[in-house]
Motif scaffolding. Sequence first.
Motif, PDB file in Angstrom:
ATOM      1  N   ALA A  15      -2.036  -7.877   0.715  1.00  0.00           N
ATOM      2  CA  ALA A  15      -2.855  -7.316   1.795  1.00  0.00           C
ATOM      3  C   ALA A  15      -2.269  -5.988   2.235  1.00  0.00           C
ATOM      4  CB  ALA A  15      -2.906  -8.283   2.969  1.00  0.00           C
ATOM      5  N   MET A  16      -3.130  -5.054   2.556  1.00  0.00           N
ATOM      6  CA  MET A  16      -2.644  -3.733   2.937  1.00  0.00           C
ATOM      7  C   MET A  16      -3.591  -3.043   3.900  1.00  0.00           C
ATOM      8  SD  MET A  16      -3.325  -1.721  -0.653  1.00  0.00           S
ATOM      9  CE  MET A  16      -2.456  -2.940  -1.595  1.00  0.00           C
ATOM     10  N   SER A  17      -3.135  -1.940   4.418  1.00  0.00           N
ATOM     11  CA  SER A  17      -3.930  -1.126   5.332  1.00  0.00           C
ATOM     12  C   SER A  17      -5.226  -0.695   4.640  1.00  0.00           C
ATOM     13  CB  SER A  17      -3.121   0.121   5.717  1.00  0.00           C
ATOM     14  OG  SER A  17      -3.956   1.075   6.329  1.00  0.00           O
ATOM     15  N   PRO A  18      -6.309  -0.597   5.392  1.00  0.00           N
ATOM     16  CA  PRO A  18      -7.553  -0.109   4.792  1.00  0.00           C
ATOM     17  C   PRO A  18      -7.547   1.401   4.541  1.00  0.00           C
ATOM     18  CG  PRO A  18      -7.884  -0.522   7.127  1.00  0.00           C
ATOM     19  CD  PRO A  18      -6.489  -1.007   6.791  1.00  0.00           C
ATOM     20  N   ALA A  19      -6.505   2.092   4.955  1.00  0.00           N
ATOM     21  CA  ALA A  19      -6.447   3.550   4.802  1.00  0.00           C
ATOM     22  C   ALA A  19      -6.518   3.935   3.323  1.00  0.00           C
ATOM     23  CB  ALA A  19      -5.164   4.100   5.423  1.00  0.00           C
ATOM     24  N   GLY A  20      -7.516   4.706   2.970  1.00  0.00           N
ATOM     25  CA  GLY A  20      -7.635   5.241   1.622  1.00  0.00           C
ATOM     26  C   GLY A  20      -8.302   4.315   0.622  1.00  0.00           C
ATOM     27  N   SER A  66       0.020   2.417   0.820  1.00  0.00           N
ATOM     28  CA  SER A  66      -1.075   2.210   1.767  1.00  0.00           C
ATOM     29  C   SER A  66      -0.562   2.170   3.200  1.00  0.00           C
ATOM     30  CB  SER A  66      -1.808   0.907   1.426  1.00  0.00           C
ATOM     31  OG  SER A  66      -2.834   0.674   2.343  1.00  0.00           O
ATOM     32  N   ALA A  67       0.568   1.516   3.411  1.00  0.00           N
ATOM     33  CA  ALA A  67       1.149   1.453   4.760  1.00  0.00           C
ATOM     34  C   ALA A  67       1.552   2.845   5.237  1.00  0.00           C
ATOM     35  CB  ALA A  67       2.343   0.511   4.773  1.00  0.00           C
ATOM     36  N   ALA A  68       2.113   3.636   4.341  1.00  0.00           N
ATOM     37  CA  ALA A  68       2.488   5.004   4.713  1.00  0.00           C
ATOM     38  C   ALA A  68       1.248   5.812   5.085  1.00  0.00           C
ATOM     39  CB  ALA A  68       3.244   5.674   3.567  1.00  0.00           C
ATOM     40  N   ASN A  69       0.169   5.653   4.322  1.00  0.00           N
ATOM     41  CA  ASN A  69      -1.086   6.340   4.657  1.00  0.00           C
ATOM     42  C   ASN A  69      -1.635   5.849   5.994  1.00  0.00           C
ATOM     43  OD1 ASN A  69      -1.151   7.925   2.368  1.00  0.00           O
ATOM     44  ND2 ASN A  69      -2.382   6.478   1.203  1.00  0.00           N
ATOM     45  N   GLY A  70      -1.552   4.541   6.221  1.00  0.00           N
ATOM     46  CA  GLY A  70      -2.028   3.980   7.487  1.00  0.00           C
ATOM     47  C   GLY A  70      -1.242   4.508   8.670  1.00  0.00           C
ATOM     48  N   ALA A  71       0.061   4.653   8.497  1.00  0.00           N
ATOM     49  CA  ALA A  71       0.900   5.192   9.572  1.00  0.00           C
ATOM     50  C   ALA A  71       0.552   6.661   9.821  1.00  0.00           C
ATOM     51  CB  ALA A  71       2.370   5.030   9.220  1.00  0.00           C
ATOM     52  N   HIS A  72       0.358   7.399   8.736  1.00  0.00           N
ATOM     53  CA  HIS A  72       0.084   8.837   8.847  1.00  0.00           C
ATOM     54  C   HIS A  72      -1.334   9.109   9.362  1.00  0.00           C
ATOM     55  CE1 HIS A  72       0.277  13.089   7.924  1.00  0.00           C
ATOM     56  NE2 HIS A  72      -0.833  12.976   7.225  1.00  0.00           N
ATOM     57  N   LEU A  74      -3.851   6.708  10.475  1.00  0.00           N
ATOM     58  CA  LEU A  74      -4.404   5.875  11.544  1.00  0.00           C
ATOM     59  C   LEU A  74      -3.412   5.573  12.664  1.00  0.00           C
ATOM     60  CD1 LEU A  74      -6.278   3.288   9.274  1.00  0.00           C
ATOM     61  CD2 LEU A  74      -7.236   5.296  10.422  1.00  0.00           C
ATOM     62  N   GLY A  75      -2.181   6.034  12.516  1.00  0.00           N
ATOM     63  CA  GLY A  75      -1.178   5.771  13.544  1.00  0.00           C
ATOM     64  C   GLY A  75      -0.677   4.329  13.561  1.00  0.00           C
ATOM     65  N   GLN A  76      -0.853   3.603  12.455  1.00  0.00           N
ATOM     66  CA  GLN A  76      -0.392   2.237  12.373  1.00  0.00           C
ATOM     67  C   GLN A  76       1.144   2.204  12.354  1.00  0.00           C
ATOM     68  OE1 GLN A  76      -2.303   1.077   8.728  1.00  0.00           O
ATOM     69  NE2 GLN A  76      -4.086   0.274   9.781  1.00  0.00           N
ATOM     70  N   ASP A  77       1.693   1.073  12.742  1.00  0.00           N
ATOM     71  CA  ASP A  77       3.142   0.907  12.666  1.00  0.00           C
ATOM     72  C   ASP A  77       3.563   0.921  11.192  1.00  0.00           C
ATOM     73  OD1 ASP A  77       3.366   0.656  15.398  1.00  0.00           O
ATOM     74  OD2 ASP A  77       3.230  -1.525  15.359  1.00  0.00           O
ATOM     75  N   PRO A  78       4.627   1.640  10.869  1.00  0.00           N
ATOM     76  CA  PRO A  78       5.087   1.679   9.478  1.00  0.00           C
ATOM     77  C   PRO A  78       5.737   0.344   9.072  1.00  0.00           C
ATOM     78  CG  PRO A  78       6.586   2.888  10.872  1.00  0.00           C
ATOM     79  CD  PRO A  78       5.427   2.474  11.735  1.00  0.00           C
ATOM     80  N   LEU A  79       5.807   0.108   7.779  1.00  0.00           N
ATOM     81  CA  LEU A  79       6.540  -1.066   7.293  1.00  0.00           C
ATOM     82  C   LEU A  79       8.030  -0.848   7.502  1.00  0.00           C
ATOM     83  CD1 LEU A  79       4.856  -1.892   3.845  1.00  0.00           C
ATOM     84  CD2 LEU A  79       4.643  -3.133   5.998  1.00  0.00           C
ATOM     85  N   PRO A  80       8.775  -1.912   7.699  1.00  0.00           N
ATOM     86  CA  PRO A  80      10.223  -1.755   7.765  1.00  0.00           C
ATOM     87  C   PRO A  80      10.775  -1.274   6.419  1.00  0.00           C
ATOM     88  CG  PRO A  80       9.556  -4.020   8.283  1.00  0.00           C
ATOM     89  CD  PRO A  80       8.337  -3.274   7.900  1.00  0.00           C
ATOM     90  N   ALA A  81      11.847  -0.564   6.451  1.00  0.00           N
ATOM     91  CA  ALA A  81      12.484  -0.104   5.209  1.00  0.00           C
ATOM     92  C   ALA A  81      12.964  -1.299   4.416  1.00  0.00           C
ATOM     93  CB  ALA A  81      13.638   0.832   5.526  1.00  0.00           C
ATOM     94  N   GLY A  82      12.904  -1.178   3.107  1.00  0.00           N
ATOM     95  CA  GLY A  82      13.414  -2.285   2.293  1.00  0.00           C
ATOM     96  C   GLY A  82      12.872  -2.369   0.946  1.00  0.00           C
TER      97      GLY A  82
END
Length: 82
Positions: A15-20, A66-72, A74-82
């Motif tokens: 599952a991932m951000s809908p961004a893009g 996708s999470a990076a795009n969502g953060a950039h 849509l302002g979503q919280d980024p995933l934790p590093a790892g």
Amino acid sequence: MDDHRVTLLGDAAHAMSPAGGAGANLALSDAAALTAALTRGGLLIPALRSHEHQMIDAGFAAVRASAANGAHILGQDPLPAG
């Protein structure tokens, strides 16, 4: 090794951000890869396992992108590093 004859595709697997629209693209890519794995012949369970191992690396990379795009975007919280 489990002998389950079920595998997951797309958002059910990663599952991932809908961004893009990356989730939809990844679901189609998963389906194509699974089709290729199953049409090569051979035993079902090893074919599913091979497909799943290949899908994991691509899936994690797509989820992170996708999470990076969502953060950039849509302002979503980024995933934790790892």
